[in-house]
Motif scaffolding. Structure first.
Motif, PDB file in Angstrom:
ATOM      1  N   HIS A 170       0.827  -1.212   0.000  1.00  0.00           N
ATOM      2  CA  HIS A 170       0.000   0.000   0.000  1.00  0.00           C
ATOM      3  C   HIS A 170       0.861   1.262   0.000  1.00  0.00           C
ATOM      4  O   HIS A 170       0.611   2.212   0.734  1.00  0.00           O
ATOM      5  CB  HIS A 170      -0.957   0.010   1.198  1.00  0.00           C
ATOM      6  CG  HIS A 170      -1.942  -1.106   1.186  1.00  0.00           C
ATOM      7  ND1 HIS A 170      -2.390  -1.716   2.342  1.00  0.00           N
ATOM      8  CD2 HIS A 170      -2.562  -1.741   0.165  1.00  0.00           C
ATOM      9  CE1 HIS A 170      -3.247  -2.680   2.031  1.00  0.00           C
ATOM     10  NE2 HIS A 170      -3.366  -2.714   0.709  1.00  0.00           N
ATOM     11  N   GLY A 171       1.886   1.263  -0.835  1.00  0.00           N
ATOM     12  CA  GLY A 171       2.783   2.417  -0.919  1.00  0.00           C
ATOM     13  C   GLY A 171       2.220   3.499  -1.811  1.00  0.00           C
ATOM     14  O   GLY A 171       1.872   3.239  -2.966  1.00  0.00           O
ATOM     15  N   ASN A 172       2.151   4.714  -1.273  1.00  0.00           N
ATOM     16  CA  ASN A 172       1.510   5.831  -1.987  1.00  0.00           C
ATOM     17  C   ASN A 172       2.494   6.922  -2.402  1.00  0.00           C
ATOM     18  O   ASN A 172       2.091   8.060  -2.625  1.00  0.00           O
ATOM     19  CB  ASN A 172       0.412   6.456  -1.125  1.00  0.00           C
ATOM     20  CG  ASN A 172      -0.619   5.457  -0.671  1.00  0.00           C
ATOM     21  OD1 ASN A 172      -0.655   5.096   0.487  1.00  0.00           O
ATOM     22  ND2 ASN A 172      -1.428   4.971  -1.588  1.00  0.00           N
ATOM     23  N   ALA A 173       3.772   6.590  -2.498  1.00  0.00           N
ATOM     24  CA  ALA A 173       4.764   7.558  -2.989  1.00  0.00           C
ATOM     25  C   ALA A 173       5.256   7.096  -4.357  1.00  0.00           C
ATOM     26  O   ALA A 173       4.962   5.988  -4.796  1.00  0.00           O
ATOM     27  CB  ALA A 173       5.928   7.671  -2.008  1.00  0.00           C
ATOM     28  N   ASN A 174       5.997   7.986  -5.046  1.00  0.00           N
ATOM     29  CA  ASN A 174       6.547   7.642  -6.365  1.00  0.00           C
ATOM     30  C   ASN A 174       5.440   7.119  -7.283  1.00  0.00           C
ATOM     31  O   ASN A 174       5.545   6.054  -7.895  1.00  0.00           O
ATOM     32  CB  ASN A 174       7.663   6.595  -6.215  1.00  0.00           C
ATOM     33  CG  ASN A 174       8.479   6.434  -7.488  1.00  0.00           C
ATOM     34  OD1 ASN A 174       8.772   7.405  -8.184  1.00  0.00           O
ATOM     35  ND2 ASN A 174       8.838   5.197  -7.795  1.00  0.00           N
ATOM     36  N   LEU A 175       4.381   7.895  -7.389  1.00  0.00           N
ATOM     37  CA  LEU A 175       3.192   7.451  -8.116  1.00  0.00           C
ATOM     38  C   LEU A 175       3.480   7.250  -9.601  1.00  0.00           C
ATOM     39  O   LEU A 175       4.190   8.055 -10.214  1.00  0.00           O
ATOM     40  CB  LEU A 175       2.064   8.469  -7.947  1.00  0.00           C
ATOM     41  CG  LEU A 175       1.568   8.677  -6.515  1.00  0.00           C
ATOM     42  CD1 LEU A 175       0.475   9.742  -6.472  1.00  0.00           C
ATOM     43  CD2 LEU A 175       1.052   7.361  -5.915  1.00  0.00           C
ATOM     44  N   PRO A 176       2.937   6.181 -10.199  1.00  0.00           N
ATOM     45  CA  PRO A 176       3.106   5.954 -11.651  1.00  0.00           C
ATOM     46  C   PRO A 176       2.187   6.887 -12.431  1.00  0.00           C
ATOM     47  O   PRO A 176       0.964   6.799 -12.329  1.00  0.00           O
ATOM     48  CB  PRO A 176       2.693   4.488 -11.824  1.00  0.00           C
ATOM     49  CG  PRO A 176       1.744   4.219 -10.692  1.00  0.00           C
ATOM     50  CD  PRO A 176       2.187   5.091  -9.552  1.00  0.00           C
ATOM     51  N   LEU A 177       2.774   7.779 -13.221  1.00  0.00           N
ATOM     52  CA  LEU A 177       2.002   8.792 -13.946  1.00  0.00           C
ATOM     53  C   LEU A 177       2.590   9.006 -15.332  1.00  0.00           C
ATOM     54  O   LEU A 177       3.819   9.032 -15.498  1.00  0.00           O
ATOM     55  CB  LEU A 177       2.024  10.128 -13.189  1.00  0.00           C
ATOM     56  CG  LEU A 177       1.450  10.150 -11.767  1.00  0.00           C
ATOM     57  CD1 LEU A 177       1.847  11.427 -11.052  1.00  0.00           C
ATOM     58  CD2 LEU A 177      -0.068  10.002 -11.806  1.00  0.00           C
ATOM     59  N   VAL A 178       1.712   9.180 -16.317  1.00  0.00           N
ATOM     60  CA  VAL A 178       2.125   9.559 -17.669  1.00  0.00           C
ATOM     61  C   VAL A 178       1.202  10.671 -18.145  1.00  0.00           C
ATOM     62  O   VAL A 178      -0.022  10.515 -18.148  1.00  0.00           O
ATOM     63  CB  VAL A 178       2.050   8.375 -18.660  1.00  0.00           C
ATOM     64  CG1 VAL A 178       2.437   8.839 -20.067  1.00  0.00           C
ATOM     65  CG2 VAL A 178       2.957   7.232 -18.215  1.00  0.00           C
ATOM     66  N   LEU A 179       1.793  11.788 -18.539  1.00  0.00           N
ATOM     67  CA  LEU A 179       1.046  12.902 -19.117  1.00  0.00           C
ATOM     68  C   LEU A 179       1.245  12.875 -20.621  1.00  0.00           C
ATOM     69  O   LEU A 179       2.370  12.682 -21.102  1.00  0.00           O
ATOM     70  CB  LEU A 179       1.541  14.222 -18.541  1.00  0.00           C
ATOM     71  CG  LEU A 179       0.846  15.500 -19.009  1.00  0.00           C
ATOM     72  CD1 LEU A 179      -0.626  15.514 -18.597  1.00  0.00           C
ATOM     73  CD2 LEU A 179       1.560  16.735 -18.449  1.00  0.00           C
ATOM     74  N   ALA A 180       0.159  13.057 -21.380  1.00  0.00           N
ATOM     75  CA  ALA A 180       0.257  12.952 -22.839  1.00  0.00           C
ATOM     76  C   ALA A 180      -0.538  14.063 -23.510  1.00  0.00           C
ATOM     77  O   ALA A 180      -1.486  14.606 -22.946  1.00  0.00           O
ATOM     78  CB  ALA A 180      -0.261  11.588 -23.305  1.00  0.00           C
ATOM     79  N   GLY A 181      -0.156  14.356 -24.766  1.00  0.00           N
ATOM     80  CA  GLY A 181      -0.893  15.307 -25.592  1.00  0.00           C
ATOM     81  C   GLY A 181      -0.796  16.736 -25.101  1.00  0.00           C
ATOM     82  O   GLY A 181       0.045  17.102 -24.285  1.00  0.00           O
ATOM     83  N   GLY A 182      -1.672  17.584 -25.636  1.00  0.00           N
ATOM     84  CA  GLY A 182      -1.762  18.959 -25.159  1.00  0.00           C
ATOM     85  C   GLY A 182      -0.641  19.875 -25.589  1.00  0.00           C
ATOM     86  O   GLY A 182      -0.396  20.894 -24.928  1.00  0.00           O
ATOM     87  N   THR A 183       0.038  19.567 -26.700  1.00  0.00           N
ATOM     88  CA  THR A 183       1.088  20.494 -27.152  1.00  0.00           C
ATOM     89  C   THR A 183       0.495  21.847 -27.509  1.00  0.00           C
ATOM     90  O   THR A 183       1.157  22.876 -27.367  1.00  0.00           O
ATOM     91  CB  THR A 183       1.846  19.908 -28.358  1.00  0.00           C
ATOM     92  OG1 THR A 183       0.904  19.588 -29.392  1.00  0.00           O
ATOM     93  CG2 THR A 183       2.606  18.657 -27.958  1.00  0.00           C
ATOM     94  N   GLY A 184      -0.763  21.840 -27.960  1.00  0.00           N
ATOM     95  CA  GLY A 184      -1.436  23.099 -28.257  1.00  0.00           C
ATOM     96  C   GLY A 184      -1.841  23.865 -27.018  1.00  0.00           C
ATOM     97  O   GLY A 184      -2.245  25.028 -27.103  1.00  0.00           O
ATOM     98  N   CYS A 185      -1.726  23.222 -25.860  1.00  0.00           N
ATOM     99  CA  CYS A 185      -1.989  23.884 -24.573  1.00  0.00           C
ATOM    100  C   CYS A 185      -0.707  24.406 -23.950  1.00  0.00           C
ATOM    101  O   CYS A 185      -0.736  24.974 -22.844  1.00  0.00           O
ATOM    102  CB  CYS A 185      -2.669  22.913 -23.604  1.00  0.00           C
ATOM    103  SG  CYS A 185      -4.183  22.152 -24.199  1.00  0.00           S
TER     104      CYS A 185
END
Length: 447
Positions: A364-379
């Motif tokens: 139940h470890g809640n650090a170093n969360l797995p995340l990927v941000l994608a798209g939004g170059t126009g933002c």
């Protein structure tokens, strides 16, 4: 010259004393090739119970990183993705199956926890005047990622045909019946407000605080009811037969791949028709992540995450992780091949955050969360690198020593690396004019 059929995109409708802006329609295309500015959109996709972090973790920061085994399906999208390591929610440390609640809020878990507004709803406050639907909440188990300002979870829809009908079908009982229902709701709200005002003089300060939260919810409901009433006069968009066949159907969740891809197709269609600009999709809750029969995986993600080091269970968890990433990759492909009204890909103006509120499910470890941000170059987003907030705060990843890596996923080495910093920056890219969100302590540099 302006064609006779051309409608000014700033045209508004008046309804019940409020104004709404029309969505971006085909008949609003600028004449003679003038480019139309596309609206900005955001999608949030959640996977429960973390990942097999030994196969998921990227170990090299910056541009010269190598995608891990679990993230390999995103290789073809490398130029439009940013894997992120080292973020956490301080209010979630030490807690386990409640971490989904605060993934988009940055709230505080505990025996007396009260949630607050999620970032998608903060964005929707900016975008909803332009769209038929304030936001879209999808959750295969009904518990969405979205929370209102007074800490109430919004319900999520799970059935594909239900979602299609909600977005694109006219009311079954007709517009007049729906309008009567909406105005009855407004009458009830008005009656409640009159009763509240008569009680306020007798309340103490603590009760007044609670009542203010209630009134905020009432006002929000009233605004949504007014907007829904006004949108009844705007025809639903016509859906191409190929898109209808793809999305207007029942798909059992036991067919996990088909189910996920149909959900992603619905989100793309919602963005393409400008039905809404903010979507959340929870692909499972911490105790009930979907099994994947087509891969021979009969266990839920919760069962697999409590692997106790068993190689067979860990291998199946990696396969489940890779499967979820493959479906996300499909979503990015659909966004990339679907044109917006200006002819540019939807992917350019759609930010998508994929990940979990847990890293190491067995502990139940809640650090170093797995995340990927994608798209939004126009933002204004720039991609092609691994943002690693752990760098400079530890001696490097030790995936060959699982115990040490699991500790990294349970306690942050960089205590200032709050996930709310990422949510704040995304909100600002969507036009939210605030300098703080949740427990943010800085903006995350994504440009």
């Amino acid at each position: 010259m302006t064609p006779s059929w051309h409608i000014d995109r700033r045209h508004v409708l008046r309804g019940l004393g409020s104004f709404i802006t029309l969505p971006v329609l085909n008949c609003m295309r600028p004449a003679f090739g003038e480019e139309l500015e596309s609206p900005r959109r955001s999608a949030f996709i959640y996977i429960p119970n973390g990942v097999n972090t030994l196969d998921y973790q990227i170990t090299t920061p910056g541009e010269d990183y190598t995608l891990s085994r679990s993230l390999q399906p995103l290789e073809k999208h490398r130029g439009v993705i940013t894997p992120i390591s080292g973020l956490h929610h301080p209010g979630g440390l030490g807690h386990h199956h409640n971490c989904q609640k605060i993934w988009l809020t940055g709230g505080q878990l505990g025996p007396t926890d009260r949630n607050t507004i999620s970032v998608d709803q903060k964005m929707a406050q900016v975008t909803s005047p332009h769209t038929r639907f304030h936001s879209l909440e999808i959750a295969n188990k009904g518990e969405s990622l979205a929370w209102t300002e007074d800490g109430i979870r919004l319900p999520g829809m799970s059935r594909c045909s239900e979602i299609f009908a909600y977005l694109f079908e006219e009311p079954k009982n007709g517009t007049a019946a729906q309008r009567r229902a909406l105005r009855r709701k407004k009458s009830v709200l008005d009656a409640n407000l009159e009763e509240v005002r008569s009680l306020e003089r007798k309340m103490g300060s603590e009760d007044k605080g609670r009542m203010n939260q209630y009134l905020t919810a009432v006002r929000e409901t009233e605004v949504r009811a007014r907007r829904a009433d006004a949108w009844l006069d705007v025809p639903r968009p016509e859906i191409l037969e190929q898109d209808r066949r793809r999305t207007d159907r029942e798909v059992p969740q036991t067919q996990a791949g088909d189910y996920f891809r149909t959900i992603y197709d619905l989100i793309v269609l919602a963005f393409q028709t400008d039905a809404t600009r903010v979507v959340t999709f929870s692909s499972g809750i911490e105790g009930q992540g979907l099994p994947i029969p087509e891969l021979g995986i009969s266990q839920s993600r919760h069962e697999l995450s409590h692997h106790n080091g068993d190689p067979g269970h860990m291998e199946k968890l990696t396969q489940s992780d890779t499967f979820s990433v493959e479906q996300f990759s499909y979503f990015l492909t659909r966004l990339a091949e679907t044109p917006d009204l200006n002819g540019r890909p939807l992917l350019e103006t759609t930010m998508s955050l994929f990940g979990s509120g847990m890293a190491y499910g067995h502990g139940h470890g809640n650090a170093n969360l797995p995340l990927v941000l994608a798209g939004g170059t126009g933002c204004g987003l720039k991609h092609g690198r691994h943002i690693d907030m752990n760098q400079g705060h530890f001696d490097g990843y030790e995936l060959d020593t699982p115990g040490k890596h699991y500790h990294l996923c349970s306690r942050p080495v960089n205590t200032n690396a709050h996930m709310s910093n990422l949510l704040l920056t995304m909100a600002q890219k969507m036009g939210v004019e605030e300098e703080r969100f949740g427990d943010s302590n800085a903006e995350l540099e994504l440009g």
